[in-house]
Scaffold this motif. Structure first.
Motif, short mmCIF file in Angstrom:
data_model
loop_
_atom_site.label_atom_id
_atom_site.label_comp_id
_atom_site.label_asym_id
_atom_site.label_seq_id
_atom_site.Cartn_x
_atom_site.Cartn_y
_atom_site.Cartn_z
N LEU A 197 -3.25 2.01 2.44
CA LEU A 197 -3.55 3.26 3.28
C LEU A 197 -4.62 4.12 2.95
O LEU A 197 -5.25 4.55 3.91
CB LEU A 197 -2.25 3.99 3.56
N ILE A 221 -9.83 2.56 6.14
CA ILE A 221 -8.91 3.55 5.30
C ILE A 221 -9.43 4.72 4.83
O ILE A 221 -10.70 4.75 4.84
CB ILE A 221 -8.21 2.75 4.34
N SER A 273 3.68 -0.34 2.35
CA SER A 273 2.87 0.72 2.30
C SER A 273 2.32 1.26 1.17
O SER A 273 3.14 1.79 0.42
CB SER A 273 2.84 1.63 3.60
#
Length: 539
Positions: free
Chosen positions: A324, A341, A302
């Motif tokens: 993200l 996002i 991530s």
């Protein structure tokens, strides 16, 4: 908990590094999760100066965000010590429902792997000619494995050949020594004869009775006596499983490391005869085990991207990462995501300005160290607020941060840009030839170089050397005119030095050097058109 990396672009500058560190710091205070500031390249001189001034460490180097073995959420932790009996290893495998168990030494170094196949081979014992042996094994452990009672213990441990004595007693007597073990049924004469011969231990099979004469003889001759309800051949089979794990383990086990890519680890596991790989550290200490089940779920790193939004500028492996959030001040690029996002893109002079606004929006006051870092990011990217991309928001952020950092922005900005340019570390000839353009103007060969500085300090302290070196470079290149602009980005002025025909230099007004060219910043836009016209008129 998986870490979330906050990353700038591949060739990190001060704004990129400042944004990553400051935003990771903010998120750690206002959101749940583990946030790690990372960098995708080496720290330059300017940024290192800023980190030193702020007393902050450089972000961790992240060469790729492709998922690695360390991103697997679960490693099988089971392992067995090298002296554990095979049958106990089998019980451990059954307890944890695994088909393989790594074997380690006392310091957790990987030695091998016990598999179901290895256990089966040990139990079946396909080599009939192979002599039956026991140990080294403690007497108590052997008794437990054989479900036997210890009638008399003369030895703490046993280690020797094993013989099943049914008939041909004289053959067994000739083969067995003081460390060896005999398996005997209900045959007292044979029992007594073996004890008298001085064997190490005797296992009485099938629950046969033990007479007083045998008991007394065993005590007298220091022979260990065990009694079990198993038949003699079952005892023999169980003896195979009393061997230590090292006797039946395979040593062809595949190994991987925590930083190995997931794709490579998948191939290793698939090609392994055990469909398993052991994860070890750099000293071969076992960290865990992975199998085909480890790859059932998709695994991604991530990441949050700052100061860029294009694949070409992002860390290696970005296509396989889960992005993200993006915070940037450049044009829209090519990065696409599988789900919506948070994407903040503002037309300001630096990403550090946007991160500063995020602190204010969250009601968090940056520490003096973080304020120093963000201030440097803005001053660097806007050339101390001189760039045309500078906005009112950048100026407001600089005013706010300079109070928190207790820094004069002009002085601080000039110093960090000077540190970044680090001209004193570059040989003068290299400096004068590093950024040059060659032209043919009115049949004259002209070379125009440019050196960006943060003040007039460098050319002032190297004045005579610059003049002499330019004369040499003119001769080396056979140029008619060799001109270099020392451009002070803070003072918004350029200082011109040139070598060439004295008459030509005088006619174009470049005979008294350095020539001060106020407002000249761009060689292409500010200097070249005016110079070209002057040269036309002088020839």
């Amino acid at each position: 908990m998986q870490s979330i990396y906050v990353l700038g672009h591949r060739q990190p500058d001060t704004d990129s590094i400042a944004s990553a560190i400051a935003y990771a710091n903010l998120l750690a205070m206002v959101r749940e999760g583990s946030y790690v500031a990372g960098r995708c390249g080496e720290i330059n001189a300017e940024t290192q100066y800023v980190l030193n001034e702020a007393s902050l460490p450089a972000p961790v180097l992240v060469e790729s965000v492709e998922p690695v073995v360390g991103d697997i959420p679960f490693l099988y932790p089971q392992r067995a010590p090298d002296d554990m009996a095979a049958i106990d290893v089998a019980a451990l495998m059954d307890e944890h429902d695994v088909r393989n168990i790594p074997i380690v030494d006392a310091d957790e170094h990987l030695l091998g792997l016990v598999s179901e196949h290895g256990l089966a081979r040990a139990y079946v014992s396909p080599h009939a000619s192979q002599p039956l042996r026991v140990g080294p094994i403690s007497t108590e452990t052997l008794a437990r494995i054989l479900q036997a009672d210890i009638i008399h213990s003369a030895h703490m441990s046993l280690d020797g050949q094993v013989a099943i004595v049914i008939d041909a007693l004289h053959v067994s007597l000739s083969r067995l020594g003081s460390e060896d073990v005999a398996i005997v049924g209900d045959n007292e004469p044979a029992q007594l004869a073996l004890v008298s011969a001085g064997i190490g231990a005797m296992i009485i099979a099938e629950g046969a009775p033990i007479g007083e004469r045998l008991h007394d003889a065993a005590k007298s001759r220091q022979v260990t006596l065990l009694k079990t309800d198993l038949d003699a051949f079952s005892v023999g089979r169980m003896i195979h499983l009393s061997h230590p794990a090292t006797a039946i383990m395979g040593t062809d086990v595949e190994i991987v490391h925590m930083d190995d890519s997931l794709s490579a680890a998948t191939r290793v596991v698939t090609n392994s005869p055990y469909r398993t790989a052991c994860v070890v550290d750099e000293d071969n200490r076992l960290l865990g085990m992975i199998s085909r089940n480890s790859f059932v779920e998709e695994i991604h790193k991530s990441v949050i991207l700052v100061d860029h939004n294009e694949f070409a500028q992002a860390a290696e492996g970005i296509e396989e990462a889960e992005v993200l959030e993006i915070i940037d001040h450049h044009r829209l690029g090519t990065i696409s995501t599988l789900r919506p996002i948070q994407f903040r893109n503002e037309p300001v002079g630096s990403t550090s300005t946007i991160i500063t606004l995020r602190y204010i929006e969250e009601g968090v006051t940056p520490s003096k160290e973080i304020a120093t870092l963000l201030l440097a990011g803005i001053l660097s990217d806007t050339l101390v607020l001189k760039m045309s991309t500078t906005t009112a928001r950048d100026r407001e952020a600089v005013e706010y941060l300079s109070r928190l950092a207790a820094r004069d922005p002009l002085e601080f900005g000039s110093t960090l840009i000077q540190k970044g340019m680090d001209l004193d570390q570059v040989p003068l000839e290299e400096l004068l030839t590093r950024d040059v353009k060659e032209y043919t103007l009115f049949d004259k060969a002209v070379i125009i170089g440019q050196v960006m500085t943060a003040s007039d300090r460098y050319h002032t302290s190297h004045d005579s050397e610059i003049r002499d070196t330019l004369t040499i470079l003119k001769q080396k290149t056979s140029a008619d005119l060799y001109i270099v602009l020392f451009t002070d980005v803070i003072g918004q002025i350029s200082y011109l030095y040139g070598a060439g025909d004295a008459g030509v230099l005088e006619r174009i007004g470049y005979d008294h050097q350095p020539v001060e060219l106020s407002g000249v910043m761009s060689r292409k836009k500010d200097f070249f058109p005016v110079f070209g016209q002057k040269l036309r008129n002088a020839l």
